[in-house]
Design a protein around this motif. Structure first.
Motif, PDB file in Angstrom:
ATOM      1  N   TYR A  82       0.848  -1.192   0.000  1.00  0.00           N
ATOM      2  CA  TYR A  82       0.000   0.000   0.000  1.00  0.00           C
ATOM      3  C   TYR A  82       0.878   1.234   0.000  1.00  0.00           C
ATOM      4  O   TYR A  82       1.854   1.311   0.738  1.00  0.00           O
ATOM      5  CB  TYR A  82      -0.892   0.038   1.250  1.00  0.00           C
ATOM      6  CG  TYR A  82      -1.834  -1.114   1.334  1.00  0.00           C
ATOM      7  CD1 TYR A  82      -3.082  -1.059   0.726  1.00  0.00           C
ATOM      8  CD2 TYR A  82      -1.487  -2.283   2.001  1.00  0.00           C
ATOM      9  CE1 TYR A  82      -3.954  -2.131   0.792  1.00  0.00           C
ATOM     10  CE2 TYR A  82      -2.362  -3.360   2.066  1.00  0.00           C
ATOM     11  CZ  TYR A  82      -3.580  -3.278   1.469  1.00  0.00           C
ATOM     12  OH  TYR A  82      -4.437  -4.346   1.528  1.00  0.00           O
ATOM     13  N   LYS A  83       0.515   2.191  -0.815  1.00  0.00           N
ATOM     14  CA  LYS A  83       1.219   3.464  -0.833  1.00  0.00           C
ATOM     15  C   LYS A  83       0.764   4.256   0.382  1.00  0.00           C
ATOM     16  O   LYS A  83      -0.429   4.404   0.634  1.00  0.00           O
ATOM     17  CB  LYS A  83       0.880   4.210  -2.125  1.00  0.00           C
ATOM     18  CG  LYS A  83       1.505   5.571  -2.261  1.00  0.00           C
ATOM     19  CD  LYS A  83       2.920   5.461  -2.789  1.00  0.00           C
ATOM     20  CE  LYS A  83       3.558   6.799  -2.967  1.00  0.00           C
ATOM     21  NZ  LYS A  83       3.556   7.267  -4.314  1.00  0.00           N
ATOM     22  N   LEU A  84       1.704   4.760   1.159  1.00  0.00           N
ATOM     23  CA  LEU A  84       1.372   5.569   2.323  1.00  0.00           C
ATOM     24  C   LEU A  84       1.591   7.038   1.958  1.00  0.00           C
ATOM     25  O   LEU A  84       0.890   7.555   1.109  1.00  0.00           O
ATOM     26  CB  LEU A  84       2.213   5.130   3.534  1.00  0.00           C
ATOM     27  CG  LEU A  84       1.980   3.684   4.003  1.00  0.00           C
ATOM     28  CD1 LEU A  84       2.953   3.303   5.099  1.00  0.00           C
ATOM     29  CD2 LEU A  84       0.554   3.482   4.456  1.00  0.00           C
ATOM     30  N   ILE A  85       2.548   7.691   2.572  1.00  0.00           N
ATOM     31  CA  ILE A  85       2.846   9.085   2.240  1.00  0.00           C
ATOM     32  C   ILE A  85       4.344   9.240   2.006  1.00  0.00           C
ATOM     33  O   ILE A  85       5.137   8.407   2.429  1.00  0.00           O
ATOM     34  CB  ILE A  85       2.387  10.063   3.350  1.00  0.00           C
ATOM     35  CG1 ILE A  85       3.038   9.706   4.677  1.00  0.00           C
ATOM     36  CG2 ILE A  85       0.884  10.084   3.465  1.00  0.00           C
ATOM     37  CD1 ILE A  85       2.857  10.737   5.761  1.00  0.00           C
ATOM     38  N   ASN A  86       4.702  10.328   1.351  1.00  0.00           N
ATOM     39  CA  ASN A  86       6.106  10.670   1.125  1.00  0.00           C
ATOM     40  C   ASN A  86       6.917   9.502   0.574  1.00  0.00           C
ATOM     41  O   ASN A  86       8.002   9.193   1.056  1.00  0.00           O
ATOM     42  CB  ASN A  86       6.754  11.178   2.424  1.00  0.00           C
ATOM     43  CG  ASN A  86       6.069  12.412   2.947  1.00  0.00           C
ATOM     44  OD1 ASN A  86       5.561  13.223   2.183  1.00  0.00           O
ATOM     45  ND2 ASN A  86       6.035  12.546   4.247  1.00  0.00           N
ATOM     46  N   GLU A  87       6.380   8.841  -0.434  1.00  0.00           N
ATOM     47  CA  GLU A  87       7.068   7.726  -1.099  1.00  0.00           C
ATOM     48  C   GLU A  87       7.427   6.592  -0.138  1.00  0.00           C
ATOM     49  O   GLU A  87       8.490   5.999  -0.224  1.00  0.00           O
ATOM     50  CB  GLU A  87       8.317   8.218  -1.834  1.00  0.00           C
ATOM     51  CG  GLU A  87       8.047   9.272  -2.879  1.00  0.00           C
ATOM     52  CD  GLU A  87       7.044   8.842  -3.943  1.00  0.00           C
ATOM     53  OE1 GLU A  87       7.101   7.691  -4.396  1.00  0.00           O
ATOM     54  OE2 GLU A  87       6.202   9.669  -4.312  1.00  0.00           O
ATOM     55  N   THR A  88       6.525   6.316   0.777  1.00  0.00           N
ATOM     56  CA  THR A  88       6.685   5.161   1.651  1.00  0.00           C
ATOM     57  C   THR A  88       5.574   4.168   1.350  1.00  0.00           C
ATOM     58  O   THR A  88       4.501   4.534   0.886  1.00  0.00           O
ATOM     59  CB  THR A  88       6.633   5.531   3.148  1.00  0.00           C
ATOM     60  OG1 THR A  88       5.389   6.166   3.428  1.00  0.00           O
ATOM     61  CG2 THR A  88       7.793   6.419   3.538  1.00  0.00           C
ATOM     62  N   TYR A  89       5.869   2.907   1.619  1.00  0.00           N
ATOM     63  CA  TYR A  89       4.920   1.834   1.354  1.00  0.00           C
ATOM     64  C   TYR A  89       4.783   0.939   2.582  1.00  0.00           C
ATOM     65  O   TYR A  89       5.750   0.732   3.319  1.00  0.00           O
ATOM     66  CB  TYR A  89       5.406   0.955   0.189  1.00  0.00           C
ATOM     67  CG  TYR A  89       5.560   1.685  -1.108  1.00  0.00           C
ATOM     68  CD1 TYR A  89       4.481   1.845  -1.965  1.00  0.00           C
ATOM     69  CD2 TYR A  89       6.784   2.219  -1.490  1.00  0.00           C
ATOM     70  CE1 TYR A  89       4.618   2.511  -3.170  1.00  0.00           C
ATOM     71  CE2 TYR A  89       6.928   2.886  -2.688  1.00  0.00           C
ATOM     72  CZ  TYR A  89       5.837   3.032  -3.531  1.00  0.00           C
ATOM     73  OH  TYR A  89       5.989   3.694  -4.715  1.00  0.00           O
ATOM     74  N   LEU A  90       3.594   0.417   2.760  1.00  0.00           N
ATOM     75  CA  LEU A  90       3.359  -0.626   3.743  1.00  0.00           C
ATOM     76  C   LEU A  90       3.387  -1.942   2.983  1.00  0.00           C
ATOM     77  O   LEU A  90       2.685  -2.094   1.982  1.00  0.00           O
ATOM     78  CB  LEU A  90       1.999  -0.451   4.414  1.00  0.00           C
ATOM     79  CG  LEU A  90       1.610  -1.561   5.389  1.00  0.00           C
ATOM     80  CD1 LEU A  90       2.459  -1.492   6.645  1.00  0.00           C
ATOM     81  CD2 LEU A  90       0.136  -1.477   5.736  1.00  0.00           C
ATOM     82  N   VAL A  91       4.201  -2.885   3.435  1.00  0.00           N
ATOM     83  CA  VAL A  91       4.295  -4.199   2.804  1.00  0.00           C
ATOM     84  C   VAL A  91       3.942  -5.246   3.848  1.00  0.00           C
ATOM     85  O   VAL A  91       4.494  -5.240   4.952  1.00  0.00           O
ATOM     86  CB  VAL A  91       5.701  -4.464   2.232  1.00  0.00           C
ATOM     87  CG1 VAL A  91       5.805  -5.874   1.673  1.00  0.00           C
ATOM     88  CG2 VAL A  91       6.046  -3.435   1.159  1.00  0.00           C
TER      89      VAL A  91
END
Length: 118
Positions: A82-91
């Motif tokens: 999942y795309k979170l914020i500021n080019e971070t992802y939840l995997v």
């Protein structure tokens, strides 16, 4: 943040690892149960395709938003990103289960809290 990741993992017995990674594949936060695969390798290998697919979606759809969710299935595992914020992802790395919709719903319900915490 670690408590939220632990909550996601504990609510879903099939989940083996929950990670927050940046656009370069660096793990920002993580929670692991016993796992037979290397979560760091998963994070590193998933980040390039996630970034590429995100750009692809923006290009073809002319949308401001980009990739929101990606589901991958192998014979033994399922991977949710999942795309979170500021080019971070939840995997999320989980054992394959026919009840993946339930897990997906539970993980998605935590996204607003995760984004707020970041």
């Amino acid at each position: 943040m670690e408590e939220l990741l632990k909550e996601v993992a504990q609510e879903n017995p099939e989940v083996e690892s929950v990670l927050v990674i940046d656009e370069e594949g660096i793990i920002v936060y993580r929670y692991d149960k016993e796992t037979s695969i290397d979560p760091e390798e998963v994070a590193t290998q998933l980040v390039n395709p996630l970034n590429t697919l995100s750009e692809f979606i923006q290009d073809i759809s002319n949308e401001e938003d980009d990739l929101k969710e990606l589901l991958l299935f192998s014979e033994k595992y399922q991977f949710l990103a999942y795309k979170l914020i500021n080019e971070t992802y939840l995997v999320v790395v989980a054992k394959r289960s026919p009840l993946y919709g339930r897990m997906r719903f539970r993980v998605r319900s935590k996204l607003p809290k995760l984004i707020k915490t970041l």
